[in-house]
Design an enzyme around this catalytic site. Structure first.
Site, PDB file in Angstrom:
ATOM      1  CB  THR A 100      34.711  43.171  44.876  1.00 16.73           C
ATOM      2  OG1 THR A 100      33.683  43.715  44.046  1.00 16.73           O
ATOM      3  CG2 THR A 100      34.485  43.583  46.316  1.00 16.73           C
ATOM      4  CE  LYS A 177      31.155  45.801  45.023  1.00 18.96           C
ATOM      5  NZ  LYS A 177      29.707  45.858  44.793  1.00 18.96           N
ATOM      6  CE  LYS A 246      35.236  38.318  45.816  1.00 23.03           C
ATOM      7  NZ  LYS A 246      35.282  39.618  45.134  1.00 23.03           N
TER       8      LYS A 246
HETATM    9  P1  NAD Z   1      32.702  35.608  37.223  1.00 25.36           P
HETATM   10  O1  NAD Z   1      33.149  34.436  38.004  1.00 25.36           O
HETATM   11  O2  NAD Z   1      31.384  35.585  36.515  1.00 25.36           O
HETATM   12  O3  NAD Z   1      33.810  35.977  36.118  1.00 25.36           O
HETATM   13  C1  NAD Z   1      35.169  35.961  36.377  1.00 25.36           C
HETATM   14  C2  NAD Z   1      35.894  35.586  35.087  1.00 25.36           C
HETATM   15  O4  NAD Z   1      37.323  35.627  35.327  1.00 25.36           O
HETATM   16  C3  NAD Z   1      35.585  34.173  34.611  1.00 25.36           C
HETATM   17  O5  NAD Z   1      35.159  34.230  33.255  1.00 25.36           O
HETATM   18  C4  NAD Z   1      36.912  33.408  34.770  1.00 25.36           C
HETATM   19  O6  NAD Z   1      37.098  32.423  33.785  1.00 25.36           O
HETATM   20  C5  NAD Z   1      37.915  34.541  34.633  1.00 25.36           C
HETATM   21  N1  NAD Z   1      39.227  34.291  35.234  1.00 25.36           N
HETATM   22  C6  NAD Z   1      39.522  33.851  36.476  1.00 25.36           C
HETATM   23  N2  NAD Z   1      40.858  33.827  36.662  1.00 25.36           N
HETATM   24  C7  NAD Z   1      41.414  34.260  35.512  1.00 25.36           C
HETATM   25  C8  NAD Z   1      42.772  34.454  35.080  1.00 25.36           C
HETATM   26  N3  NAD Z   1      43.816  34.228  35.893  1.00 25.36           N
HETATM   27  N4  NAD Z   1      42.963  34.913  33.828  1.00 25.36           N
HETATM   28  C9  NAD Z   1      41.930  35.175  32.995  1.00 25.36           C
HETATM   29  N5  NAD Z   1      40.633  35.011  33.352  1.00 25.36           N
HETATM   30  C10 NAD Z   1      40.389  34.549  34.587  1.00 25.36           C
HETATM   31  O7  NAD Z   1      32.779  36.846  38.249  1.00 25.36           O
HETATM   32  P2  NAD Z   1      31.967  38.227  38.144  1.00 25.36           P
HETATM   33  O8  NAD Z   1      30.618  38.042  38.739  1.00 25.36           O
HETATM   34  O9  NAD Z   1      32.132  38.789  36.777  1.00 25.36           O
HETATM   35  O10 NAD Z   1      32.794  39.095  39.208  1.00 25.36           O
HETATM   36  C11 NAD Z   1      34.040  39.696  38.889  1.00 25.36           C
HETATM   37  C12 NAD Z   1      34.376  40.674  40.017  1.00 25.36           C
HETATM   38  O11 NAD Z   1      33.361  41.677  40.080  1.00 25.36           O
HETATM   39  C13 NAD Z   1      34.420  40.009  41.404  1.00 25.36           C
HETATM   40  O12 NAD Z   1      35.454  40.587  42.163  1.00 25.36           O
HETATM   41  C14 NAD Z   1      33.053  40.336  41.978  1.00 25.36           C
HETATM   42  O13 NAD Z   1      33.071  40.353  43.404  1.00 25.36           O
HETATM   43  C15 NAD Z   1      32.803  41.719  41.390  1.00 25.36           C
HETATM   44  N6  NAD Z   1      31.402  42.118  41.259  1.00 25.36           N
HETATM   45  C16 NAD Z   1      30.465  41.252  40.767  1.00 25.36           C
HETATM   46  C17 NAD Z   1      29.137  41.682  40.641  1.00 25.36           C
HETATM   47  C18 NAD Z   1      28.050  40.771  40.087  1.00 25.36           C
HETATM   48  O14 NAD Z   1      26.856  41.100  40.233  1.00 25.36           O
HETATM   49  N7  NAD Z   1      28.395  39.655  39.450  1.00 25.36           N
HETATM   50  C19 NAD Z   1      28.774  43.000  40.998  1.00 25.36           C
HETATM   51  C20 NAD Z   1      29.760  43.869  41.450  1.00 25.36           C
HETATM   52  C21 NAD Z   1      31.078  43.423  41.576  1.00 25.36           C
END
Ligand code: NAD
Length: 310
Positions: A100, A177, A246
Site C-alpha cells: 500500500t 486501495k 501510514k
Molecule cells: P510487515 O511489517 O508484516 O512485513 C513487512 C516485511 O518487509 C518485514 O518482514 C520486513 O522485515 C520486510 N522489509 C522491510 N524493509 C525491507 C527491505 N528493504 N528489504 C527486504 N525486506 C524488507 O507488513 P505487512 O503487514 O506484510 O504489510 C506489507 C504491505 O501490505 C504494507 O504496505 C501494508 O500496508 C499492506 N497491507 C497489509 C495488510 C495486513 O493486513 N497486514 C493488508 C493489506 C495491505
C-alpha cells in the site's frame, strides 16, 4: 503466460508477503526471496525457494519481481537504493509493487530507467493476513492492460480470481486501495462512537447492534467486521496500527495533492494517531475502537449466547 512458470522474485515476507509467497509456491512458481529478517524465509526455503542476500540479487535471478513492503520509503530503499532491484533487473523486466503505497516511488524509477523498457505495475491488496494466507486477496491493479493479462496467473495464485481488478493506469491501484482503507477506518471510528454513546445511554449492546443492522444505517463493518471485537476481543494484530496510520497519512496526502478538502478523513487519521500513541505501533489496526471502550469504562462485548436461550 506459457509454462514453465516464470521465476518470481519476492521482497518482503511479513504478515502479507509470507502467505502470498506460500501460495505462489503451491501454484508452482519457482521463488527467489529476501527480507531483512532471514528467519521469515525458513518454510519457503524448505519448500524449494532460493534465498538472495540483496534485492539486486533477487531481481537478477528472477523473471519478475514483487515488492510487499511496509511504506513508500521501504519500497524506495529496496528498489532504488544501493543493491536494489534496479541494480539487478534485466532491461525489459517486470516489477510489481503490491505494497500500500503511492505512485511517486515508481514514477521516479520510471524516470531514472526511462531507456530500459521496464514494465511496472502497482497492485496493492485487501483481505488482511488471512486473505494472504488462503490466497483470496482482492487485488487492485494499475498499469497497462497487456501486462495485467500477461501476469494474471501470478495474481491468481495470490488472489480471488473474481476480485482481481484492473482499475486504471499507473497509480490507480494505489489510489483505489487508499480510498478503501480510508472508508473502512472511517466506518470503524463511526461505529465505535455510536456503540459507545448508545451503551452509555443505557441500551444493551446486542440490542443496539441488532437495531443498527436492521436499519438504513447498516454497514458491512457493523454487520460483520466489528464482530471480531465484540465477540472475540480481536483487534487484528495481523495489521499493525503503525501501518494503518501510514495508510491514513498517505490517503490525506493524496487528497491534498488533488486539491480535495477531506475534513472527515483528517479527523479519522488523528483518532488513529491518538490510539497509536496510547497503545503502541504494534497494536492491531482495530485498536482505535478501544479508545471508545475506555470512555465507556469496559470492553464492548456481546454476551456469549447461552445454549437454548435464543
Ligand atoms: P510487515 O511489517 O508484516 O512485513 C513487512 C516485511 O518487509 C518485514 O518482514 C520486513 O522485515 C520486510 N522489509 C522491510 N524493509 C525491507 C527491505 N528493504 N528489504 C527486504 N525486506 C524488507 O507488513 P505487512 O503487514 O506484510 O504489510 C506489507 C504491505 O501490505 C504494507 O504496505 C501494508 O500496508 C499492506 N497491507 C497489509 C495488510 C495486513 O493486513 N497486514 C493488508 C493489506 C495491505
Amino acid at each position: 503466460m506459457s509454462d514453465p512458470r516464470p521465476t518470481v522474485g519476492f521482497i518482503g515476507l511479513g504478515s502479507m508477503g509470507g502467505g502470498m509467497t506460500r501460495n505462489l509456491q503451491r501454484a508452482g512458481f519457482p521463488l527467489v526471496v529476501t527480507d531483512l529478517r532471514p528467519e521469515s524465509a525458513t518454510e519457503l526455503l524448505a519448500g524449494g525457494a532460493v534465498w538472495a542476500d540483496t534485492a539486486a540479487q533477487v531481481a537478477a535471478a528472477s523473471d519478475l519481481v514483487i515488492t510487499m513492503l511496509p511504506t513508500p520509503r521501504h519500497v524506495a530503499d529496496a528498489v532504488s537504493g544501493p543493491n536494489g532491484v534496479l541494480d539487478g533487473i534485466r532491461d525489459g523486466g517486470t516489477w510489481i509493487d503490491m505494497s500500500t503505497s503511492v505512485p511517486e516511488v515508481a514514477d521516479a524509477v520510471r524516470a531514472a530507467a526511462a531507456d530500459r523498457g521496464l514494465r511496472i505495475l502497482d497492485a496493492p491488496v485487501s483481505g488482511m493476513s488471512v486473505g494472504a494466507a488462503n490466497g483470496m486477496l482482492q487485488i487492485f491493479i494499475g498499469g497497462d492492460a497487456d501486462d495485467v493479462a500477461r501476469l494474471r496467473p501470478v495474481f491468481e495464485a495470490m488472489g480471488d480470481p473474481e476480485r482481481i481488478l484492473h482499475v486504471g493506469g499507473h497509480g490507480a491501484g494505489y489510489a483505489v486501495k487508499l480510498m478503501i482503507n480510508q472508508l473502512w477506518f472511517s466506518h470503524l471510528v463511526a461505529t465505535a462512537e455510536v456503540l459507545a454513546v448508545g451503551v452509555k445511554a443505557g441500551v444493551d449492546l446486542g440490542v443496539l447492534r441488532d437495531a443498527l443492522v436492521a436499519s438504513p444505517a447498516n454497514s458491512n463493518f457493523v454487520e460483520h467486521d466489528v464482530l471480531s471485537i465484540l465477540e472475540r476481543g480481536d483487534y487484528d494484530e495481523g495489521f499493525a496500527l503503525a501501518l494503518a496510520c501510514k495508510d491514513l497519512g498517505l490517503s490525506v496526502d493524496l487528497a491534498r495533492a488533488v486539491n480535495v478538502p477531506v475534513e472527515l478523513s483528517g479527523l479519522v487519521e488523528q483518532v488513529f494517531r491518538r490510539a497509536k500513541a496510547s497503545y503502541g505501533d504494534r497494536a492491531g489496526e482495530m485498536t482505535p475502537f478501544q479508545l471508545y471502550e475506555d470512555l465507556v469504562g469496559t470492553p464492548l462485548r456481546l454476551n456469549p449466547v447461552e445454549e437454548g436461550v435464543r
